[in-house]
Scaffold this motif. Structure first.
Motif, PDB file in Angstrom:
ATOM      1  N   SER A 355       0.909  -1.287  -0.055  1.00 14.16           N
ATOM      2  CA  SER A 355       0.025   0.107  -0.028  1.00 14.16           C
ATOM      3  C   SER A 355       0.849   1.210   0.004  1.00 14.16           C
ATOM      4  O   SER A 355       1.848   1.306   0.528  1.00 14.16           O
ATOM      5  N   LEU A 356       0.490   2.278  -0.683  1.00 10.43           N
ATOM      6  CA  LEU A 356       0.900   3.530  -0.663  1.00 10.43           C
ATOM      7  C   LEU A 356      -0.087   4.465  -0.450  1.00 10.43           C
ATOM      8  O   LEU A 356      -1.313   4.477  -0.853  1.00 10.43           O
ATOM      9  N   SER A 357       0.496   5.398   0.578  1.00 13.06           N
ATOM     10  CA  SER A 357      -0.415   6.702   0.905  1.00 13.06           C
ATOM     11  C   SER A 357      -0.712   7.591  -0.342  1.00 13.06           C
ATOM     12  O   SER A 357      -0.176   7.543  -1.200  1.00 13.06           O
ATOM     13  N   ASP A 358      -2.161   8.105  -0.068  1.00  9.76           N
ATOM     14  CA  ASP A 358      -2.761   8.926  -0.976  1.00  9.76           C
ATOM     15  C   ASP A 358      -3.603   9.987  -0.519  1.00  9.76           C
ATOM     16  O   ASP A 358      -4.528   9.546   0.311  1.00  9.76           O
ATOM     17  N   PRO A 359      -3.526  11.212  -0.465  1.00 12.47           N
ATOM     18  CA  PRO A 359      -2.791  11.888  -1.610  1.00 12.47           C
ATOM     19  C   PRO A 359      -1.380  12.148  -1.378  1.00 12.47           C
ATOM     20  O   PRO A 359      -0.884  11.681  -0.417  1.00 12.47           O
ATOM     21  N   VAL A 360      -0.490  12.598  -2.560  1.00  9.50           N
ATOM     22  CA  VAL A 360       1.018  12.723  -2.463  1.00  9.50           C
ATOM     23  C   VAL A 360       1.119  13.875  -3.296  1.00  9.50           C
ATOM     24  O   VAL A 360       0.517  14.165  -4.330  1.00  9.50           O
ATOM     25  N   ARG A 369       3.158   0.639   3.032  1.00 14.48           N
ATOM     26  CA  ARG A 369       2.733  -0.587   4.111  1.00 14.48           C
ATOM     27  C   ARG A 369       2.949  -1.744   3.244  1.00 14.48           C
ATOM     28  O   ARG A 369       2.146  -1.880   2.277  1.00 14.48           O
ATOM     29  N   LEU A 370       3.875  -2.886   3.901  1.00 16.50           N
ATOM     30  CA  LEU A 370       3.770  -4.172   3.141  1.00 16.50           C
ATOM     31  C   LEU A 370       3.271  -5.318   4.132  1.00 16.50           C
ATOM     32  O   LEU A 370       3.982  -5.407   5.238  1.00 16.50           O
ATOM     33  N   GLU A 371       2.554  -6.044   3.564  1.00 17.11           N
ATOM     34  CA  GLU A 371       1.984  -7.280   4.005  1.00 17.11           C
ATOM     35  C   GLU A 371       2.591  -8.381   3.409  1.00 17.11           C
ATOM     36  O   GLU A 371       2.744  -8.678   2.484  1.00 17.11           O
ATOM     37  N   LEU A 372       3.797  -9.298   4.191  1.00 16.63           N
ATOM     38  CA  LEU A 372       4.391 -10.292   3.663  1.00 16.63           C
ATOM     39  C   LEU A 372       4.293 -11.559   4.364  1.00 16.63           C
ATOM     40  O   LEU A 372       4.460 -11.692   5.547  1.00 16.63           O
ATOM     41  N   ALA A 373       3.805 -12.547   3.461  1.00 14.46           N
ATOM     42  CA  ALA A 373       3.429 -13.811   4.019  1.00 14.46           C
ATOM     43  C   ALA A 373       4.586 -14.891   3.933  1.00 14.46           C
ATOM     44  O   ALA A 373       5.420 -14.726   3.034  1.00 14.46           O
ATOM     45  N   ASN A 374       4.985 -15.595   5.182  1.00 15.22           N
ATOM     46  CA  ASN A 374       6.025 -16.593   4.979  1.00 15.22           C
ATOM     47  C   ASN A 374       5.090 -18.022   5.227  1.00 15.22           C
ATOM     48  O   ASN A 374       4.963 -18.057   6.148  1.00 15.22           O
ATOM     49  N   ARG A 375       5.320 -18.722   4.100  1.00 13.00           N
ATOM     50  CA  ARG A 375       4.621 -20.010   4.071  1.00 13.00           C
ATOM     51  C   ARG A 375       5.739 -21.112   4.060  1.00 13.00           C
ATOM     52  O   ARG A 375       5.346 -22.167   3.799  1.00 13.00           O
ATOM     53  N   GLY A 376       6.801 -20.631   4.640  1.00 18.38           N
ATOM     54  CA  GLY A 376       7.964 -21.719   4.892  1.00 18.38           C
ATOM     55  C   GLY A 376       8.068 -22.363   6.189  1.00 18.38           C
ATOM     56  O   GLY A 376       6.913 -22.298   6.978  1.00 18.38           O
ATOM     57  N   SER A 377       9.053 -22.936   6.611  1.00 15.26           N
ATOM     58  CA  SER A 377       9.199 -23.319   8.115  1.00 15.26           C
ATOM     59  C   SER A 377      10.228 -22.520   9.326  1.00 15.26           C
ATOM     60  O   SER A 377      10.277 -22.704  10.277  1.00 15.26           O
ATOM     61  N   ALA A 378      10.756 -21.452   8.542  1.00 16.18           N
ATOM     62  CA  ALA A 378      11.700 -20.333   9.155  1.00 16.18           C
ATOM     63  C   ALA A 378      11.660 -19.123   8.875  1.00 16.18           C
ATOM     64  O   ALA A 378      11.508 -19.032   7.731  1.00 16.18           O
ATOM     65  N   PRO A 379      12.357 -18.134   9.715  1.00 12.48           N
ATOM     66  CA  PRO A 379      12.553 -16.987   9.068  1.00 12.48           C
ATOM     67  C   PRO A 379      13.736 -16.937   8.124  1.00 12.48           C
ATOM     68  O   PRO A 379      14.297 -17.878   7.894  1.00 12.48           O
ATOM     69  N   VAL A 380      13.978 -15.574   7.703  1.00 15.70           N
ATOM     70  CA  VAL A 380      15.322 -15.279   6.996  1.00 15.70           C
ATOM     71  C   VAL A 380      16.322 -15.045   8.024  1.00 15.70           C
ATOM     72  O   VAL A 380      16.017 -14.066   8.903  1.00 15.70           O
ATOM     73  N   TYR A 381      17.398 -15.350   8.115  1.00 13.53           N
ATOM     74  CA  TYR A 381      18.415 -14.955   9.046  1.00 13.53           C
ATOM     75  C   TYR A 381      19.416 -14.038   8.456  1.00 13.53           C
ATOM     76  O   TYR A 381      20.282 -13.738   9.370  1.00 13.53           O
ATOM     77  N   HIS A 382      19.499 -13.697   7.363  1.00 16.16           N
ATOM     78  CA  HIS A 382      20.586 -12.792   6.751  1.00 16.16           C
ATOM     79  C   HIS A 382      19.999 -11.611   6.631  1.00 16.16           C
ATOM     80  O   HIS A 382      18.726 -11.290   6.220  1.00 16.16           O
ATOM     81  N   THR A 415       1.594 -13.620   8.639  1.00 16.66           N
ATOM     82  CA  THR A 415       1.950 -12.417   7.584  1.00 16.66           C
ATOM     83  C   THR A 415       2.383 -11.284   8.363  1.00 16.66           C
ATOM     84  O   THR A 415       1.444 -11.123   9.413  1.00 16.66           O
ATOM     85  N   THR A 416       3.570 -10.876   8.194  1.00 16.01           N
ATOM     86  CA  THR A 416       4.064 -10.014   8.824  1.00 16.01           C
ATOM     87  C   THR A 416       3.985  -8.463   8.052  1.00 16.01           C
ATOM     88  O   THR A 416       3.936  -8.220   7.102  1.00 16.01           O
ATOM     89  N   VAL A 417       3.505  -7.346   9.035  1.00 16.33           N
ATOM     90  CA  VAL A 417       3.324  -5.990   8.571  1.00 16.33           C
ATOM     91  C   VAL A 417       4.464  -5.216   8.508  1.00 16.33           C
ATOM     92  O   VAL A 417       5.057  -5.078   9.846  1.00 16.33           O
ATOM     93  N   TYR A 418       5.014  -4.599   7.460  1.00 18.56           N
ATOM     94  CA  TYR A 418       6.226  -3.448   7.657  1.00 18.56           C
ATOM     95  C   TYR A 418       5.616  -2.205   7.233  1.00 18.56           C
ATOM     96  O   TYR A 418       4.814  -2.174   6.175  1.00 18.56           O
ATOM     97  N   ARG A 419       6.105  -1.036   7.643  1.00 19.08           N
ATOM     98  CA  ARG A 419       5.679   0.291   7.487  1.00 19.08           C
ATOM     99  C   ARG A 419       6.943   1.052   7.385  1.00 19.08           C
ATOM    100  O   ARG A 419       8.152   0.649   8.150  1.00 19.08           O
ATOM    101  N   GLY A 420       6.869   2.246   6.593  1.00 22.99           N
ATOM    102  CA  GLY A 420       7.900   3.312   6.678  1.00 22.99           C
ATOM    103  C   GLY A 420       7.268   4.194   5.704  1.00 22.99           C
ATOM    104  O   GLY A 420       6.251   4.387   5.465  1.00 22.99           O
ATOM    105  N   ARG A 421       8.327   5.187   5.286  1.00 24.86           N
ATOM    106  CA  ARG A 421       8.004   6.261   4.326  1.00 24.86           C
ATOM    107  C   ARG A 421       9.203   6.436   3.425  1.00 24.86           C
ATOM    108  O   ARG A 421      10.411   5.959   3.776  1.00 24.86           O
TER     109      ARG A 421
END
Length: 483
Positions: A355-360, A369-382, A415-421
């Motif tokens: 998602s991107l904010s609007d207006p700009v 805003r990013l919703e990222l699903a992890n369908r695996g068995s473990a996190p990313v470690y690097h 599903t993990t949510v990340y946010r920023g600008r």
């Protein structure tokens, strides 16, 4: 600046008040990603490479003490890499490595471990200066330890050995901590194969004092590169968030409810027993450091294909990231079950929504805003670096903004949510493709391929959709790609 809507046959996004959403479709194909999947035997690669049937990119390499410390506190890391890592990188430039120090490898001559040794005593895997004055650390030859041998064991518990071992681990950390080529460092050095035991020659076993000293040396020397140890035992892992490498998988991994061959869950050689009865706090160590395993016996390897469902259940329950170097993946002809196992190993990331904010307005700070699903068995470690790009009609990147992503928090099954600008400015009015990618934190290393269907064939990224940038105005409209 005004961003106008681009007309398309199908609108696949939701345009709620204050945001525009991209929702790319998820995929389920077989892809190769760094630091997960299958691991190959890399120690003797220069003597003849192994077959790579299923897209492995991790290589297990023993680090013989004898090779790397040529005199007291004189280290030949460049020579070690030239002999062991460079031949692999020449064949696979994207290779990553799991390293394990070793001072006593039974039958090192027969395995090829001693290939680069000079000066005789080829079963001695530690440097000769340890036995000489002023250190005078004794060594003991053995013909067999429960059938494993011959070899030569240093006096693990000798005070001089303890100090020398700690110095070696510290030097290893100075060389490799934070090295983007390293998937993990295994907490080795002590015992047979660096596994912290002397099974069959128990009188020569390392005691708790040297284990504590070496354990703390690894924990202090490696603050960025991930660590693994062999057993969920005390003091091997207490107060240290090490991951694990289970080298009798799946026989000694879980409780004996699956019918795996030679399963034995009656002692702390079994991973589940260790979690349940010895070091309960270590059950959650997978959140910080990877879990892996190998299957040295034919019956264990056959379970990968004859009992794939149960193997995958154990991989998911114990959060495995990779398997090998011994296993069914060393054999061709098992593409369907091994693709399923490979898919279950480690992380499996897909964009659910971006998602991107609007207006700009041009030059303004734009929320994402990013919703990222992890369908695996473990996190990313690097360490990784998210990146959002705008591409013009000629696929030239006209704008780029970094996205702060710590994927260690992207736990499996969630599903993990990340946010920023981010900030875009100075764009020429026109149509732009929006591309999201996850690069390695070190330039030149392979990034993460996302499990979405709108995958960019020219880059490890997902094309989310398009935006139209106009000359004036204050609103952002976008259009996703149709599938």
């Amino acid at each position: 600046m005004r961003l106008f809507p681009l007309l398309a046959c199908c609108l696949l996004l939701t345009l709620d008040a204050g945001a525009v959403d991209f929702t790319p479709a998820a995929a389920s194909d077989d892809i190769d990603n760094p630091h997960k999947g299958y691991m190959l035997w890399g120690t003797t690669w220069a003597q003849g490479s192994a077959d790579n049937y299923y897209g492995a990119s991790i290589y297990h390499v023993y680090v013989p003490w004898r090779e790397v410390e040529t005199a007291d506190q004189v280290f030949d890391w460049a020579g070690f890499e030239q002999r062991h890592l460079q031949p692999i990188l020449a064949d696979d430039p994207d290779a990553t490595f799991v390293l394990r120090l070793v001072a006593d490898y039974p039958d090192g001559v027969g395995s090829g471990l001693s290939y680069f040794y000079t000066g005789g005593q080829l079963e001695r895997d530690y440097p000769l200066f340890l036995e000489q004055a002023p250190l005078n650390i004794p060594g003991t030859d053995y013909a067999s330890c429960d059938g494993d041998g011959p070899g030569r064991t240093p006096a693990w518990n000798h005070p001089a050995f303890v100090s020398q071992a700690v110095q070696l681990v510290q030097a290893l950390g100075q060389r490799y901590d934070g090295d983007a080529r390293i998937t993990a460092v295994q907490v080795g050095l002590l015992g047979l194969w660096g596994e912290w035991h002397q099974s069959g020659c128990d009188a020569n076993a390392p005691g708790n004092a040297v284990k504590l000293a070496v354990r703390e040396a690894y924990a202090g020397a490696f603050t960025r590169t991930r660590l693994q140890t062999r057993y969920a035992r005390d003091p091997d892992v207490v107060n240290a968030d090490f991951g694990f490498h289970e080298d009798y998988f799946p026989s000694f991994t879980a409780n004996c409810i699956y019918g795996f061959p030679l399963c034995d869950a009656s002692g702390d050689w079994n991973l589940e027993y260790g979690f349940a009865n010895v070091v309960p706090a270590a059950r959650g160590n997978w959140r910080f450091n990877p879990v892996s395993g190998e299957s040295p016996l034919t019956s264990q390897q056959n379970s990968w294909t004859s009992d794939t469902d149960d193997v995958i259940a154990v991989l998911r329950n114990y959060h495995f990231s990779f398997l090998g170097p011994a296993g069914k993946h060393e054999q061709a002809g098992f593409g369907v079950p091994l693709a399923r196992i490979k898919r279950a190993l480690g992380y499996d990331l897909s964009v659910v929504r971006f998602s991107l904010s609007d207006p700009v307005s041009q030059g303004s700070s734009l929320a994402w805003r990013l919703e990222l699903a992890n369908r695996g068995s473990a996190p990313v470690y690097h360490a990784v670096q998210g990146k959002l790009e705008l591409l013009d009609a000629g696929n030239t990147v006209r704008a780029m903004a970094p996205l702060a992503l710590d994927l260690r928090g992207a736990e499996p099954g969630a599903t993990t949510v990340y946010r920023g600008r981010l900030l875009w400015s100075g764009l020429t009015p026109g149509n732009y493709t929006v591309r999201l990618s996850i690069a390695d934190a070190v330039a030149g290393r392979p990034g993460i391929v996302l499990q979405n269907t709108a995958r960019d064939s020219a880059a490890a990224g997902v094309r989310l959709g398009m935006v139209v940038v106009g000359p004036v105005g204050d609103r952002l409209f976008a259009d996703a790609f149709s599938e």
